[in-house]
Design a protein around this motif. Structure first.
Motif, PDB file in Angstrom:
ATOM      1  N   LYS A   1       6.556   3.498   1.655  1.00 48.41           N
ATOM      2  CA  LYS A   1       7.320   4.587   1.028  1.00 48.41           C
ATOM      3  C   LYS A   1       8.816   4.401   1.282  1.00 48.41           C
TER       4      LYS A   1
ATOM      5  N   GLU B   1      -5.476   2.634  -5.812  1.00 48.69           N
ATOM      6  CA  GLU B   1      -6.595   3.253  -6.539  1.00 48.69           C
ATOM      7  C   GLU B   1      -6.285   3.383  -8.026  1.00 48.69           C
ATOM      8  N   ASN B   2      -5.014   3.552  -8.363  1.00 50.40           N
ATOM      9  CA  ASN B   2      -4.641   3.663  -9.774  1.00 50.40           C
ATOM     10  C   ASN B   2      -4.818   2.327 -10.492  1.00 50.40           C
TER      11      ASN B   2
ATOM     12  N   ASN C   1       0.850  -1.186   0.000  1.00 50.38           N
ATOM     13  CA  ASN C   1       0.000   0.000   0.000  1.00 50.38           C
ATOM     14  C   ASN C   1       0.887   1.238   0.000  1.00 50.38           C
ATOM     15  N   TYR C   2       0.985   1.908  -1.127  1.00 49.97           N
ATOM     16  CA  TYR C   2       1.904   3.029  -1.282  1.00 49.97           C
ATOM     17  C   TYR C   2       1.531   4.233  -0.410  1.00 49.97           C
ATOM     18  N   HIS C   3       0.349   4.235   0.185  1.00 46.66           N
ATOM     19  CA  HIS C   3      -0.026   5.290   1.130  1.00 46.66           C
ATOM     20  C   HIS C   3       0.668   5.088   2.474  1.00 46.66           C
TER      21      HIS C   3
ATOM     22  N   TYR D   1      -0.285   3.731  -6.450  1.00 44.90           N
ATOM     23  CA  TYR D   1      -1.375   3.631  -5.483  1.00 44.90           C
ATOM     24  C   TYR D   1      -2.378   2.586  -5.953  1.00 44.90           C
TER      25      TYR D   1
END
Length: 187
Positions: free
Chosen positions: A140, A159-160, A133-135, A157
């Motif tokens: 990160k 979502e993308n 999860n990149y969030h 992300y």
């Protein structure tokens, strides 16, 4: 084929460093067992699907790294195949279940890979993508580490990924579990 040399030297130690995700969750989301074929794209050593051989007719582990596939070959009932996710060497609608764990961010052409995965997914099949999860702050840091190591990773992300699948005409299920996202497509 563009190969990431990091996985060549990491292959013998990969499973000691990276543990597989919970098998029960994968079985539930992929709706296993199945009498059809299961494809593990970017499956490396087979660390995830080696525990799933009893719930699918045949399990293929696809990876670009020969070092990783040598490790997969040591596991019974896994069929290792060397290929890129962007250019899958299979006929359309071949696989009832497709799994991709911690691989999507390593792909050079993510959109093309999605198209290929959906091309080979059988009618009534299930595709599951599990990614960091990149969030999440820890992810990160991992992305920064991979960049410093020259791994050419392309973290995106969740979502993308979900949006790209929707643009392709699918209705993915999108789940967040802390530092992990799971996207499931049913045809």
């Amino acid at each position: 084929m563009r190969e990431n040399v990091h996985f060549e030297w990491l292959a013998p130690w990969y499973e000691k460093i990276f543990k597989p995700p919970p098998r029960e969750e994968i079985e539930r989301l992929l709706q296993l067992p199945t009498s059809g074929w299961l494809l593990d794209v970017g499956g490396g050593t087979g660390r995830v699907t080696s525990s799933l051989v009893a719930v699918a007719r045949r399990v293929i582990v696809l990876d670009l790294s020969m070092g990783m596939l040598r490790q997969a070959r040591l596991k019974p009932a896994l069929l290792p195949v060397r290929a890129q996710a962007e250019f899958l060497p299979f006929q359309a609608h071949t696989f009832d279940r497709i799994l991709m764990v911690d691989t999507f961010h390593h792909l050079a052409d993510q959109r093309r890979a999605l198209e290929e995965l959906l091309r080979i997914l059988a009618f009534g099949g299930v595709l599951m993508i599990e990614e960091p999860n990149y969030h999440h702050p820890l992810v990160k840091l991992i992305a920064l580490f991979e960049r410093v190591m020259g791994m050419n990773s392309h973290f995106v992300y969740g979502e993308n990924i979900e949006s790209a699948l929707r643009q392709m005409g699918y209705a993915p299920e999108y789940r967040i579990d802390g530092a992990i996202i799971r996207i499931v497509v049913r045809t």
